[in-house]
Structures are given as structure tokens and as C-alpha cells.
Design a protein around this motif. Structure first.
Motif, PDB file in Angstrom:
ATOM      1  N   GLU A 122       0.838  -1.006   0.076  1.00 59.66           N
ATOM      2  CA  GLU A 122       0.005   0.059   0.193  1.00 59.66           C
ATOM      3  C   GLU A 122       0.957   0.934   0.143  1.00 59.66           C
ATOM      4  O   GLU A 122       1.770   1.251   0.740  1.00 59.66           O
ATOM      5  CB  GLU A 122      -0.943   0.067   1.245  1.00 59.66           C
ATOM      6  CG  GLU A 122      -1.953   1.151   1.297  1.00 59.66           C
ATOM      7  CD  GLU A 122      -2.763   1.063   0.193  1.00 59.66           C
ATOM      8  OE1 GLU A 122      -3.298   1.968  -0.435  1.00 59.66           O
ATOM      9  OE2 GLU A 122      -3.269  -0.210  -0.378  1.00 59.66           O
ATOM     10  N   LYS A 136       1.586   5.166   0.479  1.00 64.98           N
ATOM     11  CA  LYS A 136       0.616   6.382   1.202  1.00 64.98           C
ATOM     12  C   LYS A 136       1.601   7.602   0.978  1.00 64.98           C
ATOM     13  O   LYS A 136       2.970   7.549   1.080  1.00 64.98           O
ATOM     14  CB  LYS A 136       0.537   5.827   2.651  1.00 64.98           C
ATOM     15  CG  LYS A 136      -0.452   4.973   2.845  1.00 64.98           C
ATOM     16  CD  LYS A 136      -1.917   5.495   2.273  1.00 64.98           C
ATOM     17  CE  LYS A 136      -3.137   4.773   2.530  1.00 64.98           C
ATOM     18  NZ  LYS A 136      -4.272   5.293   1.712  1.00 64.98           N
ATOM     19  N   ASN A 196       1.873  11.274   5.377  1.00 70.11           N
ATOM     20  CA  ASN A 196       1.108  11.444   6.385  1.00 70.11           C
ATOM     21  C   ASN A 196      -0.403  10.630   6.297  1.00 70.11           C
ATOM     22  O   ASN A 196      -1.340  10.911   6.987  1.00 70.11           O
ATOM     23  CB  ASN A 196       0.634  12.965   6.667  1.00 70.11           C
ATOM     24  CG  ASN A 196       1.936  13.803   7.120  1.00 70.11           C
ATOM     25  OD1 ASN A 196       2.633  13.208   8.041  1.00 70.11           O
ATOM     26  ND2 ASN A 196       2.270  14.653   6.584  1.00 70.11           N
ATOM     27  N   GLY A 197      -0.459   9.985   5.018  1.00 68.28           N
ATOM     28  CA  GLY A 197      -1.704   9.494   4.619  1.00 68.28           C
ATOM     29  C   GLY A 197      -2.188   8.259   5.659  1.00 68.28           C
ATOM     30  O   GLY A 197      -1.255   7.550   6.302  1.00 68.28           O
ATOM     31  N   ASP A 198      -3.341   8.111   5.593  1.00 68.33           N
ATOM     32  CA  ASP A 198      -3.833   7.020   6.752  1.00 68.33           C
ATOM     33  C   ASP A 198      -4.314   5.694   5.806  1.00 68.33           C
ATOM     34  O   ASP A 198      -4.570   6.045   4.589  1.00 68.33           O
ATOM     35  CB  ASP A 198      -5.086   7.680   7.174  1.00 68.33           C
ATOM     36  CG  ASP A 198      -4.954   8.610   8.299  1.00 68.33           C
ATOM     37  OD1 ASP A 198      -3.674   8.511   9.036  1.00 68.33           O
ATOM     38  OD2 ASP A 198      -5.687   9.525   8.570  1.00 68.33           O
ATOM     39  N   VAL A 199      -4.323   4.609   6.318  1.00 66.24           N
ATOM     40  CA  VAL A 199      -4.793   3.418   5.593  1.00 66.24           C
ATOM     41  C   VAL A 199      -6.270   3.600   5.888  1.00 66.24           C
ATOM     42  O   VAL A 199      -6.753   3.338   7.224  1.00 66.24           O
ATOM     43  CB  VAL A 199      -4.100   2.389   6.130  1.00 66.24           C
ATOM     44  CG1 VAL A 199      -4.727   0.872   5.765  1.00 66.24           C
ATOM     45  CG2 VAL A 199      -2.474   2.491   6.039  1.00 66.24           C
ATOM     46  N   SER A 200      -7.126   3.041   4.947  1.00 66.91           N
ATOM     47  CA  SER A 200      -8.546   3.244   5.246  1.00 66.91           C
ATOM     48  C   SER A 200      -8.936   1.590   5.817  1.00 66.91           C
ATOM     49  O   SER A 200      -8.200   0.809   5.590  1.00 66.91           O
ATOM     50  CB  SER A 200      -9.452   3.248   3.849  1.00 66.91           C
ATOM     51  OG  SER A 200      -9.263   2.299   3.056  1.00 66.91           O
ATOM     52  N   LYS A 201     -10.092   1.717   6.198  1.00 68.56           N
ATOM     53  CA  LYS A 201     -10.727   0.176   6.671  1.00 68.56           C
ATOM     54  C   LYS A 201     -10.601  -0.786   5.543  1.00 68.56           C
ATOM     55  O   LYS A 201     -10.189  -1.889   5.756  1.00 68.56           O
ATOM     56  CB  LYS A 201     -12.069   0.387   7.404  1.00 68.56           C
ATOM     57  CG  LYS A 201     -12.823  -1.000   7.822  1.00 68.56           C
ATOM     58  CD  LYS A 201     -12.215  -1.261   9.005  1.00 68.56           C
ATOM     59  CE  LYS A 201     -13.053  -2.570   9.525  1.00 68.56           C
ATOM     60  NZ  LYS A 201     -12.762  -3.747   9.132  1.00 68.56           N
ATOM     61  N   GLN A 235      -8.525  -1.084   2.897  1.00 66.18           N
ATOM     62  CA  GLN A 235      -7.154  -1.275   2.666  1.00 66.18           C
ATOM     63  C   GLN A 235      -6.768  -2.089   3.834  1.00 66.18           C
ATOM     64  O   GLN A 235      -6.077  -3.029   3.508  1.00 66.18           O
ATOM     65  CB  GLN A 235      -6.675   0.148   2.771  1.00 66.18           C
ATOM     66  CG  GLN A 235      -6.717   0.827   1.348  1.00 66.18           C
ATOM     67  CD  GLN A 235      -6.008   2.271   1.361  1.00 66.18           C
ATOM     68  OE1 GLN A 235      -6.055   2.882   2.546  1.00 66.18           O
ATOM     69  NE2 GLN A 235      -6.190   2.652   0.399  1.00 66.18           N
ATOM     70  N   GLN A 236      -6.972  -1.941   5.187  1.00 67.14           N
ATOM     71  CA  GLN A 236      -6.684  -2.795   6.409  1.00 67.14           C
ATOM     72  C   GLN A 236      -7.091  -4.329   6.049  1.00 67.14           C
ATOM     73  O   GLN A 236      -6.376  -4.925   6.642  1.00 67.14           O
ATOM     74  CB  GLN A 236      -7.298  -2.077   7.820  1.00 67.14           C
ATOM     75  CG  GLN A 236      -6.462  -0.823   8.004  1.00 67.14           C
ATOM     76  CD  GLN A 236      -7.055  -0.487   9.404  1.00 67.14           C
ATOM     77  OE1 GLN A 236      -7.972  -0.933   9.882  1.00 67.14           O
ATOM     78  NE2 GLN A 236      -6.729   0.799   9.567  1.00 67.14           N
ATOM     79  N   ARG A 241       6.068   4.732   2.307  1.00 72.34           N
ATOM     80  CA  ARG A 241       5.857   6.187   2.247  1.00 72.34           C
ATOM     81  C   ARG A 241       7.033   6.826   1.774  1.00 72.34           C
ATOM     82  O   ARG A 241       8.232   6.103   1.734  1.00 72.34           O
ATOM     83  CB  ARG A 241       5.435   6.976   3.734  1.00 72.34           C
ATOM     84  CG  ARG A 241       4.398   6.157   4.299  1.00 72.34           C
ATOM     85  CD  ARG A 241       4.140   6.575   5.882  1.00 72.34           C
ATOM     86  NE  ARG A 241       3.073   6.076   6.479  1.00 72.34           N
ATOM     87  CZ  ARG A 241       1.854   6.380   6.512  1.00 72.34           C
ATOM     88  NH1 ARG A 241       1.517   7.430   5.695  1.00 72.34           N
ATOM     89  NH2 ARG A 241       0.997   5.521   7.065  1.00 72.34           N
TER      90      ARG A 241
END
Length: 91
Positions: free
Chosen positions: A49, A51, A54-59, A61-62, A79
Motif C-alpha cells: 500500500e 501512502k 501522512n496518509g492514513d490506511v482506510s478500513k 485497505q486494512q 511512504r
């Protein structure tokens, strides 16, 4: 990442989004929502994945990352600030 991976002998799959009237969409069927950005195959398989720093992993994606781990696939979140580590993994 794709160029470097190809240089190091990896096969790479990446499914690009396309601009539609409703914004950016990636055409998929089934459980494609949240699918990892890259699948890399050489002497092993990596699910990656990508990113921003500072990007977050979505649900979604998790959920995909967890499914890959359960199947024995190494999963990574990369990153830009991890570039030195990315190079080591792809060597």
C-alpha cells in the motif's frame, strides 16, 4: 517504486484509476474496494500500500492487508520517507 522494482527484476501489477464524471474510479468487480496499490512478484510476493508521508490506511485497505497476511503474503505500507528501506526490500 514501479520503475525501481522493474529494474530489480520484479513483476509488478498496479491498477490505475481513471477519471469519470463522478471523480476518480478504479474499475473492479467483487471485493476490489481498498485493494493494495501494488502486487510485486519475484522470489516472493509482496502486497504494498502506497501512502503519502501522512496518509492514513482506510478500513477497506486494512481488511485487504489482513487477508494477505493470513494467506502468508508479506504486506508493507510504503511512504516516500521510507525510500532507503524500500530499496533494501526490493534488492
Amino acid at each position: 517504486v514501479i520503475k525501481y522494482a522493474k529494474l530489480k527484476g520484479w513483476r509488478v501489477a498496479h491498477f490505475r484509476a481513471a477519471r469519470t464524471a463522478k471523480g476518480w474510479r478504479t474499475p473492479v468487480q467483487g471485493d476490489g474496494k481498498g485493494f493494495v496499490d501494488l502486487i510485486l512478484v519475484r522470489d516472493r510476493v509482496l502486497a504494498v500500500e502506497l501512502k503519502t508521508d501522512n496518509g492514513d490506511v482506510s478500513k477497506d485497505q486494512q481488511d485487504w492487508l489482513i487477508a494477505f497476511v493470513k494467506a502468508g503474503v508479506r504486506c508493507l505500507i510504503w511512504r516516500p520517507k521510507y525510500w532507503a528501506d524500500i530499496e533494501k526490500v526490493l534488492e
